[in-house]
Design a protein around this motif. Structure first.
Motif, PDB file in Angstrom:
ATOM      1  N   ALA A  95     -64.670 -14.421 -87.790  1.00  0.00           N
ATOM      2  CA  ALA A  95     -64.647 -13.149 -87.149  1.00  0.00           C
ATOM      3  C   ALA A  95     -63.891 -13.230 -85.754  1.00  0.00           C
ATOM      4  CB  ALA A  95     -66.083 -12.880 -86.981  1.00  0.00           C
ATOM      5  N   LEU A  96     -64.208 -14.425 -85.025  1.00  0.00           N
ATOM      6  CA  LEU A  96     -63.500 -14.728 -83.672  1.00  0.00           C
ATOM      7  C   LEU A  96     -61.798 -14.631 -83.960  1.00  0.00           C
ATOM      8  CD1 LEU A  96     -66.046 -16.951 -82.177  1.00  0.00           C
ATOM      9  CD2 LEU A  96     -65.845 -14.537 -81.506  1.00  0.00           C
ATOM     10  N   MET A  97     -61.508 -15.277 -84.922  1.00  0.00           N
ATOM     11  CA  MET A  97     -60.223 -15.161 -85.255  1.00  0.00           C
ATOM     12  C   MET A  97     -59.646 -14.042 -85.445  1.00  0.00           C
ATOM     13  SD  MET A  97     -58.873 -18.304 -85.033  1.00  0.00           S
ATOM     14  CE  MET A  97     -57.442 -18.280 -86.102  1.00  0.00           C
ATOM     15  N   ALA A  98     -60.277 -13.012 -86.197  1.00  0.00           N
ATOM     16  CA  ALA A  98     -59.957 -11.639 -86.522  1.00  0.00           C
ATOM     17  C   ALA A  98     -59.581 -10.947 -85.266  1.00  0.00           C
ATOM     18  CB  ALA A  98     -60.755 -10.894 -87.454  1.00  0.00           C
ATOM     19  N   ILE A  99     -60.700 -11.006 -84.404  1.00  0.00           N
ATOM     20  CA  ILE A  99     -60.502 -10.319 -82.866  1.00  0.00           C
ATOM     21  C   ILE A  99     -59.504 -11.000 -82.010  1.00  0.00           C
ATOM     22  CG2 ILE A  99     -61.878 -10.000 -80.824  1.00  0.00           C
ATOM     23  CD1 ILE A  99     -64.603 -10.352 -82.342  1.00  0.00           C
ATOM     24  N   GLY A 100     -59.167 -11.928 -82.369  1.00  0.00           N
ATOM     25  CA  GLY A 100     -58.127 -12.678 -81.527  1.00  0.00           C
ATOM     26  C   GLY A 100     -56.808 -12.403 -82.028  1.00  0.00           C
ATOM     27  N   MET A 101     -56.564 -12.285 -83.378  1.00  0.00           N
ATOM     28  CA  MET A 101     -55.510 -11.968 -83.967  1.00  0.00           C
ATOM     29  C   MET A 101     -55.148 -10.149 -83.687  1.00  0.00           C
ATOM     30  SD  MET A 101     -55.229 -14.173 -87.292  1.00  0.00           S
ATOM     31  CE  MET A 101     -53.861 -13.471 -87.980  1.00  0.00           C
ATOM     32  N   SER A 102     -56.187  -9.516 -83.787  1.00  0.00           N
ATOM     33  CA  SER A 102     -55.819  -8.093 -83.674  1.00  0.00           C
ATOM     34  C   SER A 102     -55.983  -7.584 -82.280  1.00  0.00           C
ATOM     35  CB  SER A 102     -56.745  -7.375 -84.644  1.00  0.00           C
ATOM     36  OG  SER A 102     -58.301  -7.594 -84.221  1.00  0.00           O
ATOM     37  N   GLY A 103     -56.721  -8.214 -81.489  1.00  0.00           N
ATOM     38  CA  GLY A 103     -56.588  -7.822 -79.995  1.00  0.00           C
ATOM     39  C   GLY A 103     -58.025  -6.865 -79.785  1.00  0.00           C
ATOM     40  N   GLN A 104     -58.476  -6.417 -80.932  1.00  0.00           N
ATOM     41  CA  GLN A 104     -59.518  -5.413 -81.179  1.00  0.00           C
ATOM     42  C   GLN A 104     -60.839  -6.124 -81.616  1.00  0.00           C
ATOM     43  OE1 GLN A 104     -57.980  -2.061 -83.504  1.00  0.00           O
ATOM     44  NE2 GLN A 104     -56.186  -1.808 -82.003  1.00  0.00           N
ATOM     45  N   SER A 105     -62.042  -5.432 -81.124  1.00  0.00           N
ATOM     46  CA  SER A 105     -63.306  -5.848 -81.434  1.00  0.00           C
ATOM     47  C   SER A 105     -63.957  -4.752 -82.338  1.00  0.00           C
ATOM     48  CB  SER A 105     -64.085  -6.328 -80.314  1.00  0.00           C
ATOM     49  OG  SER A 105     -64.433  -5.144 -79.485  1.00  0.00           O
ATOM     50  N   GLY A 106     -63.237  -4.051 -83.119  1.00  0.00           N
ATOM     51  CA  GLY A 106     -63.947  -2.846 -84.028  1.00  0.00           C
ATOM     52  C   GLY A 106     -64.783  -3.671 -85.020  1.00  0.00           C
ATOM     53  N   LEU A 107     -65.659  -2.788 -85.548  1.00  0.00           N
ATOM     54  CA  LEU A 107     -66.516  -3.132 -86.703  1.00  0.00           C
ATOM     55  C   LEU A 107     -65.622  -3.629 -88.073  1.00  0.00           C
ATOM     56  CD1 LEU A 107     -69.424  -3.711 -87.636  1.00  0.00           C
ATOM     57  CD2 LEU A 107     -69.479  -1.307 -88.203  1.00  0.00           C
ATOM     58  N   ASP A 108     -64.584  -2.777 -87.942  1.00  0.00           N
ATOM     59  CA  ASP A 108     -63.863  -3.094 -89.442  1.00  0.00           C
ATOM     60  C   ASP A 108     -63.218  -4.382 -89.364  1.00  0.00           C
ATOM     61  OD1 ASP A 108     -62.217  -2.276 -87.138  1.00  0.00           O
ATOM     62  OD2 ASP A 108     -60.761  -1.453 -88.415  1.00  0.00           O
ATOM     63  N   LYS A 109     -62.962  -5.030 -88.122  1.00  0.00           N
ATOM     64  CA  LYS A 109     -62.326  -6.406 -88.038  1.00  0.00           C
ATOM     65  C   LYS A 109     -63.208  -7.509 -88.268  1.00  0.00           C
ATOM     66  CE  LYS A 109     -58.101  -4.307 -86.899  1.00  0.00           C
ATOM     67  NZ  LYS A 109     -57.477  -4.389 -87.792  1.00  0.00           N
ATOM     68  N   VAL A 110     -64.568  -7.303 -87.835  1.00  0.00           N
ATOM     69  CA  VAL A 110     -65.564  -8.293 -88.104  1.00  0.00           C
ATOM     70  C   VAL A 110     -66.587  -8.092 -89.003  1.00  0.00           C
ATOM     71  CG1 VAL A 110     -65.149  -8.967 -85.588  1.00  0.00           C
ATOM     72  CG2 VAL A 110     -67.090  -7.254 -86.268  1.00  0.00           C
ATOM     73  N   ALA A 111     -66.482  -7.150 -89.912  1.00  0.00           N
ATOM     74  CA  ALA A 111     -67.713  -6.850 -90.695  1.00  0.00           C
ATOM     75  C   ALA A 111     -67.411  -7.815 -91.979  1.00  0.00           C
ATOM     76  CB  ALA A 111     -67.467  -5.342 -91.212  1.00  0.00           C
ATOM     77  N   GLY A 112     -66.433  -7.996 -92.376  1.00  0.00           N
ATOM     78  CA  GLY A 112     -66.134  -8.984 -93.419  1.00  0.00           C
ATOM     79  C   GLY A 112     -66.666 -10.586 -92.853  1.00  0.00           C
ATOM     80  N   PRO A 113     -66.179 -11.004 -92.069  1.00  0.00           N
ATOM     81  CA  PRO A 113     -66.609 -12.281 -91.477  1.00  0.00           C
ATOM     82  C   PRO A 113     -68.253 -12.461 -91.030  1.00  0.00           C
ATOM     83  CG  PRO A 113     -64.580 -11.937 -90.479  1.00  0.00           C
ATOM     84  CD  PRO A 113     -65.170 -10.668 -91.284  1.00  0.00           C
ATOM     85  N   ILE A 114     -68.532 -11.479 -90.548  1.00  0.00           N
ATOM     86  CA  ILE A 114     -70.080 -11.513 -90.265  1.00  0.00           C
ATOM     87  C   ILE A 114     -70.734 -11.466 -91.447  1.00  0.00           C
ATOM     88  CG2 ILE A 114     -71.893 -10.164 -89.116  1.00  0.00           C
ATOM     89  CD1 ILE A 114     -70.096 -11.869 -87.180  1.00  0.00           C
ATOM     90  N   GLY A 115     -70.166 -10.358 -92.390  1.00  0.00           N
ATOM     91  CA  GLY A 115     -71.028 -10.411 -93.654  1.00  0.00           C
ATOM     92  C   GLY A 115     -71.041 -11.620 -94.265  1.00  0.00           C
ATOM     93  N   GLU A 116     -69.972 -12.450 -94.508  1.00  0.00           N
ATOM     94  CA  GLU A 116     -69.907 -13.890 -95.088  1.00  0.00           C
ATOM     95  C   GLU A 116     -70.724 -14.809 -94.258  1.00  0.00           C
ATOM     96  OE1 GLU A 116     -66.945 -17.516 -94.816  1.00  0.00           O
ATOM     97  OE2 GLU A 116     -66.048 -15.562 -94.894  1.00  0.00           O
ATOM     98  N   ALA A 117     -71.204 -14.668 -93.089  1.00  0.00           N
ATOM     99  CA  ALA A 117     -71.974 -15.508 -92.218  1.00  0.00           C
ATOM    100  C   ALA A 117     -73.506 -15.368 -92.595  1.00  0.00           C
ATOM    101  CB  ALA A 117     -71.836 -15.345 -90.696  1.00  0.00           C
TER     102      ALA A 117
END
Length: 242
Positions: free
Chosen positions: A151-173
């Motif tokens: 999730a942190l990698m997705a935020i860092g690569m996109s520069g955005q912290s929207g739910l669509d960017k972190v939903a997958g990794p957080i769901g995995e966690a």
């Protein structure tokens, strides 16, 4: 995102964690089923043997019952070791350490070996259950950390912290956390239940061993006295004849 989609998008580390949890879960339920079935059967056979033992007119009837039905539970196993000790003591030649000591010592060692063997058999599989119960949550926690890292990698690569960017990794966690608990909880409960059942069985077995020792040691002492008396009588006759 469903679980199937999660499996398809999981990387090598996530798949390894899932495989580890799966192995733990299968092993735990295997031991739970096997030990539960064995304990049920052993309890039934133990009750039947104890009823037969206390209702028997003498020890010979008990020995006949064991010869006909075989060793099927810890209590018949204990009595079988006692009968074996009597036979070995009567036929001993005194040239080995296992035959050293008095009749009571010989019988005590034999009964203790039987109890130790039954204890080892009863405790089989408990180490695995305890290991799974204590380690599965941490395996799931490692998966949780790995999902948060994604999730942190997705935020860092996109520069955005929207739910669509972190939903997958957080769901995995969250899935990893839930799987770790799902594997650990049945193992912990089963471990505690089997430890309690084993403790009760060993308490009853030790109590029964005192009764068996009292019955068998009396016979062994009487046999030793009769044998020694016979030797003395034979020696007197030989001396008088001389």
């Amino acid at each position: 995102m469903g679980f199937t989609n999660f499996i398809q998008q999981a990387d090598a580390v996530a798949l390894f964690i899932l495989a580890t949890l799966l192995i733990m879960s299968v092993g735990s339920w295997y031991y739970i089923a096997i030990k539960g079935w064995r304990y049920t059967q052993s309890s039934k056979l133990s009750r039947e043997f104890l009823h037969t033992f206390w209702a028997a007119p003498n020890l010979e009837a008990v020995a006949q019952r064991i010869r006909s039905t075989g060793i099927s539970d810890p209590f018949s196993h204990l009595v079988h070791h006692g009968f074996t000790a009597i036979e070995q003591h009567r036929s001993r030649n005194g040239n080995s350490l296992i035959e050293a000591g008095s009749a009571e010592d010989f019988l005590t060692r034999s009964l203790k070996r039987a109890i130790d063997q039954d204890k080892a058999r009863l405790e089989g599989g408990l180490t695995f259950l305890a290991t799974v119960a204590s380690s599965a949550p941490f395996v799931g926690l490692f998966g949780t950390v790995w999902g948060i890292y994604h999730a942190l990698m997705a935020i860092g690569m996109s520069g955005q912290s929207g739910l669509d960017k972190v939903a997958g990794p957080i769901g995995e966690a969250l899935i990893m956390t839930g799987l770790g608990l799902a594997v650990a909880i049945p193992s912990a409960v089963a471990y505690n239940v089997f430890v309690r059942l084993n403790r009760n069985t060993l308490v009853q077995l030790n109590s029964f061993a005192h009764d068996v020792f009292a019955f068998l040691s009396t016979g062994m002492i009487s046999s030793s006295v009769n044998t020694e008396s016979g030797r003395v009588t034979s020696l007197k006759k030989t001396t008088e004849a001389s």
